[in-house]
Design an enzyme around this catalytic site. Structure first.
Site, short mmCIF file in Angstrom:
data_model
loop_
_atom_site.label_atom_id
_atom_site.label_comp_id
_atom_site.label_asym_id
_atom_site.label_seq_id
_atom_site.Cartn_x
_atom_site.Cartn_y
_atom_site.Cartn_z
N PHE A 52 51.05 51.14 48.05
CA PHE A 52 49.62 51.64 48.17
C PHE A 52 49.25 50.54 49.78
N GLU B 107 42.92 45.15 53.40
CA GLU B 107 43.95 44.65 54.77
C GLU B 107 43.79 42.81 54.76
N PRO B 108 43.71 42.12 56.01
CA PRO B 108 43.55 40.73 55.59
C PRO B 108 42.62 40.64 56.13
N ILE C 79 50.46 43.88 49.58
CA ILE C 79 50.92 45.39 48.87
C ILE C 79 52.51 45.46 47.76
N GLN D 19 42.19 23.99 10.61
CA GLN D 19 41.50 24.86 11.50
C GLN D 19 41.63 25.08 12.48
N GLY E 203 51.49 23.77 22.76
CA GLY E 203 51.82 22.44 23.11
C GLY E 203 52.45 22.39 24.72
N GLU F 159 43.19 45.05 41.93
CA GLU F 159 42.24 46.30 41.61
C GLU F 159 41.27 46.31 41.46
N THR G 63 38.67 42.53 41.98
CA THR G 63 37.56 41.58 41.02
C THR G 63 36.91 42.15 39.63
N ASP H 267 34.46 39.79 39.23
CA ASP H 267 33.08 40.25 39.99
C ASP H 267 32.89 40.93 40.75
P1 TGC Z 1 30.35 53.01 47.67
O1 TGC Z 1 29.44 53.17 48.90
O2 TGC Z 1 29.71 52.66 46.53
O3 TGC Z 1 31.14 54.57 47.60
C1 TGC Z 1 32.07 54.80 48.38
C2 TGC Z 1 33.11 56.33 48.39
O4 TGC Z 1 33.69 56.08 46.73
C3 TGC Z 1 32.82 56.58 46.08
N1 TGC Z 1 33.30 55.48 44.93
C4 TGC Z 1 33.67 55.93 43.62
N2 TGC Z 1 34.81 57.50 44.01
C5 TGC Z 1 36.12 57.79 42.89
N3 TGC Z 1 36.11 56.46 41.95
C6 TGC Z 1 35.56 55.37 42.30
N4 TGC Z 1 35.82 54.56 41.73
C7 TGC Z 1 34.83 55.25 42.78
N5 TGC Z 1 33.86 54.05 43.53
C8 TGC Z 1 32.48 55.04 44.26
C9 TGC Z 1 31.13 56.68 46.28
O5 TGC Z 1 30.61 57.96 45.24
C10 TGC Z 1 31.14 57.22 47.66
O6 TGC Z 1 31.35 59.35 47.50
P2 TGC Z 1 30.33 59.26 49.13
O7 TGC Z 1 31.41 61.20 48.91
O8 TGC Z 1 29.36 59.14 48.97
O9 TGC Z 1 31.54 59.10 50.27
O10 TGC Z 1 31.38 52.36 48.91
P3 TGC Z 1 31.15 50.62 48.88
O11 TGC Z 1 31.13 50.31 50.21
O12 TGC Z 1 30.06 50.26 48.60
O13 TGC Z 1 32.29 49.87 47.68
C11 TGC Z 1 31.84 49.44 46.51
C12 TGC Z 1 33.45 48.70 45.73
C13 TGC Z 1 32.88 47.53 45.99
C14 TGC Z 1 32.74 48.64 44.10
C15 TGC Z 1 34.48 49.50 46.20
O14 TGC Z 1 34.94 49.25 47.41
C16 TGC Z 1 34.96 48.73 45.12
O15 TGC Z 1 35.83 49.15 43.95
N6 TGC Z 1 36.30 47.40 45.70
C17 TGC Z 1 37.17 46.90 45.36
C18 TGC Z 1 38.77 47.30 46.27
C19 TGC Z 1 39.66 46.78 45.28
O16 TGC Z 1 40.42 46.91 44.05
N7 TGC Z 1 40.59 47.31 46.14
C20 TGC Z 1 41.85 47.50 44.99
C21 TGC Z 1 43.54 47.74 46.46
S1 TGC Z 1 44.97 48.40 45.78
C22 TGC Z 1 45.42 47.21 44.89
O17 TGC Z 1 45.02 46.01 43.93
C23 TGC Z 1 46.49 47.44 43.73
S2 TGC Z 1 47.33 46.17 43.44
C24 TGC Z 1 47.93 47.74 42.53
C25 TGC Z 1 48.67 46.64 41.14
O18 TGC Z 1 50.72 45.43 41.23
O19 TGC Z 1 48.75 46.99 39.94
P1 FAD Z 2 37.76 38.90 48.27
O1 FAD Z 2 37.32 40.21 49.25
O2 FAD Z 2 38.37 37.57 50.03
O3 FAD Z 2 36.85 38.29 47.52
C1 FAD Z 2 37.00 36.42 46.92
C2 FAD Z 2 36.10 36.68 46.43
O4 FAD Z 2 34.80 37.16 46.64
C3 FAD Z 2 36.75 37.06 44.55
O5 FAD Z 2 36.14 36.68 44.00
C4 FAD Z 2 35.30 38.17 45.40
O6 FAD Z 2 35.02 38.57 43.66
C5 FAD Z 2 34.02 37.65 46.09
N1 FAD Z 2 33.36 38.35 46.31
C6 FAD Z 2 33.73 39.37 46.96
N2 FAD Z 2 32.72 40.56 47.30
C7 FAD Z 2 31.94 39.91 46.30
C8 FAD Z 2 30.24 40.51 46.61
N3 FAD Z 2 29.75 41.35 47.53
N4 FAD Z 2 29.65 40.11 45.71
C9 FAD Z 2 29.53 38.77 44.73
N5 FAD Z 2 31.10 38.45 44.92
C10 FAD Z 2 32.30 39.02 45.93
N6 FAD Z 2 46.38 45.73 47.82
C11 FAD Z 2 46.02 47.14 47.88
O7 FAD Z 2 46.10 47.92 48.79
N7 FAD Z 2 47.56 47.72 47.45
C12 FAD Z 2 48.69 46.61 46.26
O8 FAD Z 2 49.63 47.44 45.84
C13 FAD Z 2 47.72 45.22 46.25
N8 FAD Z 2 48.68 44.29 44.72
C14 FAD Z 2 48.30 43.41 45.46
C15 FAD Z 2 49.04 42.54 44.35
C16 FAD Z 2 48.14 41.27 44.63
C17 FAD Z 2 49.37 40.19 43.45
C18 FAD Z 2 47.82 40.95 44.94
C19 FAD Z 2 47.03 39.23 44.57
C20 FAD Z 2 46.46 41.87 45.13
C21 FAD Z 2 47.11 42.71 45.16
N9 FAD Z 2 46.37 44.20 46.52
C22 FAD Z 2 46.29 44.80 46.80
C23 FAD Z 2 44.61 42.89 47.07
C24 FAD Z 2 43.92 43.28 45.70
O9 FAD Z 2 42.90 44.59 45.70
C25 FAD Z 2 42.65 41.63 46.46
O10 FAD Z 2 43.54 40.51 46.40
C26 FAD Z 2 41.46 42.00 45.83
O11 FAD Z 2 40.74 43.16 46.44
C27 FAD Z 2 40.50 40.65 46.40
O12 FAD Z 2 40.61 41.25 47.29
P2 FAD Z 2 40.13 39.55 48.48
O13 FAD Z 2 41.97 39.41 47.75
O14 FAD Z 2 40.58 39.48 49.89
O15 FAD Z 2 39.04 39.07 48.31
#
Ligand code: TGC
Ligand code: FAD
Length: 392
Positions: A136, A140-141, A170, A287, A347, A371, A373, A375
């Site tokens: 998935f 991005e960087p 990813i 304790q 330990g 998924e 962070t 914060d």
């Molecule tokens: P924002 O303006 O709030 O929302 C944009 C549109 O998205 C809708 N929306 C959602 N829809 C479904 N589910 C949710 N949880 C949703 N949250 C928001 C929202 O209603 C809006 O819709 P529309 O129709 O009005 O356009 O977006 P924003 O740009 O302000 O960002 C909000 C924020 C920061 C919360 C969000 O972008 C976010 O969750 N950031 C964290 C990024 C993240 O979680 N990345 C994960 C990458 S995948 C991964 O890490 C896989 S690891 C897998 C593994 O190995 O297990």
């Molecule tokens: P950044 O977004 O640069 O954040 C750096 C710090 O700044 C964090 O502490 C964050 O909380 C803080 N920060 C950022 N914005 C704010 C704000 N507005 N206010 C306060 N604090 C803020 N992604 C995928 O798409 N697919 C995958 O399969 C996937 N697998 C992963 C597997 C691993 C092992 C890891 C480590 C990551 C994976 N990710 C994947 C990416 C992951 O979802 C991101 O690392 C994560 O969403 C955070 O993005 P970043 O690393 O760029 O940190």
């Protein structure tokens, strides 16, 4: 590594909240982890390699698409069963659970929910059986917490799309057969595209030197003028809400999975505290050590209740994204704290691969970051309760 003697804590008799089917599904996953994961996982984590031989077993316990309908090869289970499977797998290792989470919630889910019938029939059965592993691509960087800023893009070339850009961090990338990739069209609208291995200009280099999630393969997805057939665009949802909808499902699974890692650390520390003698007594009689164990089981029990209630709401369709964020954040934080305390209770032995705790501890550093962070999830709760958006 020591033999897996795991006994699951259930301090509030939560088994009474589960159906017979839930318990069957959970126990099958638990037995499989004991038999096929625990004996090998430390070695694979040490050599930083995903154990591909367990893919068939993951499919058999229903870990690939637990809630995807059986007509597409899924297990057709409910949300609590899905959570319990994630709990048991992460009890073994967060990296193995990652592979299952990505396959189920980040690859199969969008194809099922946002794809058409031809896409469902083409991809879902092979993903459910483990014949194909998916990845998935959202992060991005330069765009992690803020995926809406992504620059990966595609252009309409008439009979196909042309995809350019790069995704980073990813899971499963180095060996995935397909990737669900999120990219902007010429109007800046986000869409999901299915990219297949072998398409010219598509490469998946592995990310090395991780201290965390070492038994999971992580990599990049690079798109250099990749020609994507038009039938590979997911037609039924676009915008940032589409990938975020997938994340809701995966974050819910993580809320359960983290409990598994915490249970394993607690159970190991509890057993050790009764066996390890210092000052002529088992250390569990001191304790300070009892305080650690009592706090661990309290936090695990609270997390179990949170996950179970969230599962009920997911099943009846009332769980909000913000409620999922709360559970993901709380339960992963709970697990990482328990891993740290449990490590201390062992330990010096706690830092070795003889026990699973240090591996869980390092893994959870990724789980608390991916998924969304710790914060970011706090700010989602903050937005939900105040109505004031810290991201804008
Ligand atoms: P924002 O303006 O709030 O929302 C944009 C549109 O998205 C809708 N929306 C959602 N829809 C479904 N589910 C949710 N949880 C949703 N949250 C928001 C929202 O209603 C809006 O819709 P529309 O129709 O009005 O356009 O977006 P924003 O740009 O302000 O960002 C909000 C924020 C920061 C919360 C969000 O972008 C976010 O969750 N950031 C964290 C990024 C993240 O979680 N990345 C994960 C990458 S995948 C991964 O890490 C896989 S690891 C897998 C593994 O190995 O297990
Ligand atoms: P950044 O977004 O640069 O954040 C750096 C710090 O700044 C964090 O502490 C964050 O909380 C803080 N920060 C950022 N914005 C704010 C704000 N507005 N206010 C306060 N604090 C803020 N992604 C995928 O798409 N697919 C995958 O399969 C996937 N697998 C992963 C597997 C691993 C092992 C890891 C480590 C990551 C994976 N990710 C994947 C990416 C992951 O979802 C991101 O690392 C994560 O969403 C955070 O993005 P970043 O690393 O760029 O940190």
């Amino acid at each position: 590594m020591k033999p897996d003697l795991f006994e699951a804590p259930d301090y509030y008799n939560l088994d009474e909240l589960l159906t017979d089917e839930h318990k069957l599904v959970r126990d099958a996953a638990r037995e499989w982890v004991k038999r096929d994961v625990s004996p090998i996982i430390e070695e694979y984590a040490q050599k930083a390699e995903f154990p591909k031989q367990i893919i068939g077993g993951l499919a058999e316990i229903g870990a690939f698409g637990p809630y995807i309908p059986m007509e597409y090869g899924g297990a057709g289970l409910d949300q609590i069963s899905y959570g319990l499977i994630m709990q048991e797998i992460e009890r073994g290792d967060s990296g193995v659970r990652s592979t299952a989470s990505v396959q189920s919630s980040l690859v199969m889910y969008p194809i099922w929910k946002y794809g058409n019938e031809a896409q469902r029939n083409k991809y879902l059965p092979k993903l459910a059986s483990g014949e194909w592993i998916g990845s998935f691509g959202l992060t991005e960087p330069d765009h992690g917490s803020n995926p809406g800023g992504m620059t990966t893009n595609f252009k309409d070339m008439g009979d196909h799309y042309l995809l350019n850009g790069a995704k980073m961090w990813i899971s499963n990338a180095p060996f995935c057969e397909i990737a669900v990739v999120w990219a902007k069209n010429e109007e800046g609208r986000i869409h999901g595209l299915i990219v297949e291995r072998g398409m010219e200009g598509f490469s998946t280099p592995e990310t090395h030197n991780k201290w965390s999630l070492r038994a999971s393969a992580t990599g990049e997805l690079i798109f250099d003028n990749v020609k994507i057939p038009k039938e590979n665009l997911l037609p039924n949802k676009s915008g940032l809400g589409a990938p975020l909808g997938c994340l809701d499902s995966a974050r819910y699974g993580i809320a359960w999975g983290a409990i598994g890692a915490a249970m394993d650390c607690y159970d190991t520390a509890l057993r050790y505290s009764k066996e390890r003698m210092q000052f002529g007594k088992p250390i569990g009689q001191f304790q300070l050590q009892q305080k650690k164990l009592a706090e661990m089981i309290t936090e695990i029990t609270k997390a179990q209740l949170l996950a179970w209630r969230l599962g009920v709401m997911r099943e009846n369709g009332t769980a909000t994204s913000a409620q999922i964020s709360m559970a993901k954040r709380n339960n992963v934080d709970m697990a990482i704290n328990i891993a740290r305390e449990a490590r201390q209770m062992l330990g010096g032995m706690g830092i070795t691969g003889e026990y699973s705790i240090m591996r869980h501890s390092m893994n959870l550093e990724s789980v608390i970051t991916y998924e969304g962070t710790h914060d970011i999830h706090l700010l989602i709760t903050g937005l939900d309760v105040t109505g004031l958006n810290a991201f804008k």
